[in-house]
Design a protein around this motif. Structure first.
Motif, mmCIF file in Angstrom:
data_model
loop_
_atom_site.group_PDB
_atom_site.id
_atom_site.type_symbol
_atom_site.label_atom_id
_atom_site.label_comp_id
_atom_site.label_asym_id
_atom_site.label_seq_id
_atom_site.Cartn_x
_atom_site.Cartn_y
_atom_site.Cartn_z
ATOM 1 N N GLY A 180 -3.641 -1.613 2.344
ATOM 2 C CA GLY A 180 -2.524 -1.197 1.509
ATOM 3 C C GLY A 180 -1.953 -2.374 0.740
ATOM 4 O O GLY A 180 -2.636 -3.369 0.493
ATOM 5 N N THR A 181 -0.687 -2.261 0.379
ATOM 6 C CA THR A 181 -0.015 -3.338 -0.334
ATOM 7 C C THR A 181 -0.093 -4.625 0.489
ATOM 8 O O THR A 181 0.236 -4.638 1.665
ATOM 9 C CB THR A 181 1.453 -2.970 -0.586
ATOM 10 N N GLY A 182 -0.544 -5.692 -0.133
ATOM 11 C CA GLY A 182 -0.662 -6.967 0.561
ATOM 12 C C GLY A 182 -2.033 -7.195 1.163
ATOM 13 O O GLY A 182 -2.334 -8.296 1.625
ATOM 14 N N LEU A 183 -2.878 -6.173 1.177
ATOM 15 C CA LEU A 183 -4.211 -6.327 1.769
ATOM 16 C C LEU A 183 -5.250 -5.746 0.815
ATOM 17 O O LEU A 183 -5.969 -4.816 1.138
ATOM 18 C CB LEU A 183 -4.285 -5.637 3.125
ATOM 19 N N SER A 232 -5.872 2.204 9.163
ATOM 20 C CA SER A 232 -5.093 2.091 7.941
ATOM 21 C C SER A 232 -4.078 0.960 8.089
ATOM 22 O O SER A 232 -3.449 0.814 9.137
ATOM 23 C CB SER A 232 -4.360 3.419 7.684
ATOM 24 N N VAL A 233 -3.930 0.180 7.037
ATOM 25 C CA VAL A 233 -2.889 -0.855 7.004
ATOM 26 C C VAL A 233 -1.881 -0.442 5.941
ATOM 27 O O VAL A 233 -2.254 -0.146 4.805
ATOM 28 C CB VAL A 233 -3.477 -2.240 6.681
ATOM 29 N N ALA A 234 -0.611 -0.379 6.328
ATOM 30 C CA ALA A 234 0.417 0.111 5.412
ATOM 31 C C ALA A 234 1.673 -0.746 5.518
ATOM 32 O O ALA A 234 2.111 -1.082 6.626
ATOM 33 C CB ALA A 234 0.761 1.568 5.741
ATOM 34 N N SER A 235 2.232 -1.108 4.380
ATOM 35 C CA SER A 235 3.510 -1.813 4.362
ATOM 36 C C SER A 235 4.643 -0.806 4.440
ATOM 37 O O SER A 235 4.588 0.254 3.800
ATOM 38 C CB SER A 235 3.646 -2.645 3.080
ATOM 39 N N VAL A 236 5.663 -1.129 5.223
ATOM 40 C CA VAL A 236 6.785 -0.212 5.407
ATOM 41 C C VAL A 236 8.104 -0.970 5.376
ATOM 42 O O VAL A 236 8.142 -2.185 5.542
ATOM 43 C CB VAL A 236 6.675 0.559 6.748
ATOM 44 N N GLY A 237 9.179 -0.201 5.184
ATOM 45 C CA GLY A 237 10.524 -0.727 5.339
ATOM 46 C C GLY A 237 11.049 -0.332 6.702
ATOM 47 O O GLY A 237 10.859 0.805 7.145
#
Length: 248
Positions: free
Chosen positions: A7-10, A81-86
């Protein structure tokens, strides 16, 4: 075979030894990019950048069906899955890795199922446990071996994006029971289940959600990028150990 959806950043795996790339066509259109085949820690994996390798595809425009179909077509059985989160929950501070165990879908207008009435009978998919527990356990075991701290469990709120949320929206998510908020968790998890693929997520907290921590007056996007860069180094270490622990 195991696949990694970045995801974002990867958008790339620097520790992946690439052997080939393959452009795919599916009945649902083109995936986010060519599938990248290679070895990680001596084990064969497939990598795909969810937002494209130049990070040009917004969360609501990702062709989730094509991505999952292409991976399945190439023999993938498990997807990490790799995911950026808040972070919403108080302990989900920026830099934290968490392996969620539940999800709430707030997205709309996305192609969310392969059961579209065109070429297959209507079926109902059990989604009680949206993430595959055996794969979650493998990631958590790998985190202990690799000495990469991961929190076990949490509710992922999948929102539409690409804009970030208001404080009032995050307050609603918290009342609903969400611990973190991201933009790509659905329909990806449900589509993987429809295809019979094992699926789990490594959620990287890159910022406080609106109204939490230092985000009460806005999210510092420059700081988000710096946090993401740092936490993804830990993700890469963890992924290498996950692949080493993986087996058919």
């Amino acid at each position: 075979m195991l696949a990694i959806l970045g995801g974002t950043g990867l958008t790339q795996l620097t520790n992946l030894e690439i052997t080939r790339r393959q452009v795919m066509r599916t009945p649902y259109g083109e995936p986010s990019g060519a599938l990248t085949f290679g070895t990680l820690g001596g084990h064969e994996v497939i990598f795909l950048a969810r937002h494209g390798y130049g990070h040009t595809i917004a969360p609501h425009l990702v062709n989730y069906r094509a991505n999952l179909w292409a991976l399945k077509q190439e023999g993938v059985k498990r997807i990490v899955s790799v995911a950026s989160v808040g972070g919403i929950r108080a302990d989900l501070v920026p830099g934290t890795l968490v392996i969620p165990d539940q999800i709430i879908d707030y997205t709309y207008g996305r192609e969310f199922t392969f059961v579209d009435g065109t070429d297959r009978a209507v079926t109902h998919t059990d989604f009680t446990q949206p993430y595959t527990q055996s794969l979650r356990s493998r990631i958590l075991a790998a985190s202990r071996i690799a000495d990469v701290s991961c929190l076990d469990g949490g509710v992922y709120a999948a929102v539409q994006g690409p804009r970030l949320d208001t404080i009032a929206e995050v307050n609603r998510l918290e009342r609903d029971g969400a611990d973190m908020v991201g933009m790509t968790g659905m329909p990806e998890a449900a589509l993987a289940r429809e295809l019979g693929l094992s699926y789990a997520t490594i959620a990287a907290v890159v910022n406080y959600a609106a109204g939490r921590g230092d985000s009460c007056n806005g999210v510092n996007l420059d700081n988000v990028g710096k946090v993401a860069q740092g936490v993804m180094a830990h993700v890469r270490t963890l992924l290498e150990c996950v692949v080493e622990c993986d087996g058919d």
